[in-house]
Write a protein that holds these residues in place. Sequence first.
Motif: not given
Length: 102
Positions: A44-45, A48-50
């Motif tokens: 997920s990160a 989202e480019d987190d």
Amino acid sequence: MVDRLRKFFARLESTESQENRPPRKDRPEKRTHNLFEAAAAYVSACAEDDQDGIDEAATWVSPEALSFGVNELACRAVIALARERDESPTAVARTLLGLPVA
């Protein structure tokens, strides 16, 4: 002599009751993450480019466990999309990666 035995068994009983008691409320419990939670958070990160989320999820489990979890998540996602699209998992995987469908 009997008094010493009584004290010994009283201490032993006291120690056993402390081992079986619930954790103290004033001490925060350290939560451990399983490899599937780590994989879900990591993917997920990434989506989202987190970078902070990626770094955090990568510390939850070993690199090998994270790799296994990401692989399992990818397999499940491809299977779910293949069923939804009524296509083969191979066709879905190749389409997602931008490869020609053979």
